[in-house]
Design a protein around this motif. Sequence first.
Motif: not given
Length: 77
Positions: A34, A36-37, A57-58, A75, A77
Motif C-alpha cells: 500500500l 500513500n503520499r 495520492q494513494s 494510483q 489522486e
Amino acid sequence: MDSLTQAQWQTSGNSHSWLFTAGMARKLDANWTLLNRALYSQQTDSRPGRTRAGRVQSGFAYRPVDSNVWNALGQVE
C-alpha cells in the motif's frame, strides 16, 4: 512500514516558496504494498498574493515474488 518526509525552501528576487511532502509504504503481504503520499506547496510572490496547492495520492503495488513475470501499479489522486 516505511515513511519519508521532506521540506524544501526556495527563494529568489521575485518569490519565496515552500514544498512539504510525506510518503508511506506498508507491505500488506509478500506480493502487495500500500502506497500513500501527500504534498503541500505555498508560493508568495513579490506582488501581493499567495498560491497554495495540496495533493493526496494513494495507490498499490503488486509484485509476485514467486513468478516475478510482471508487476502492477495503481494510483488514486
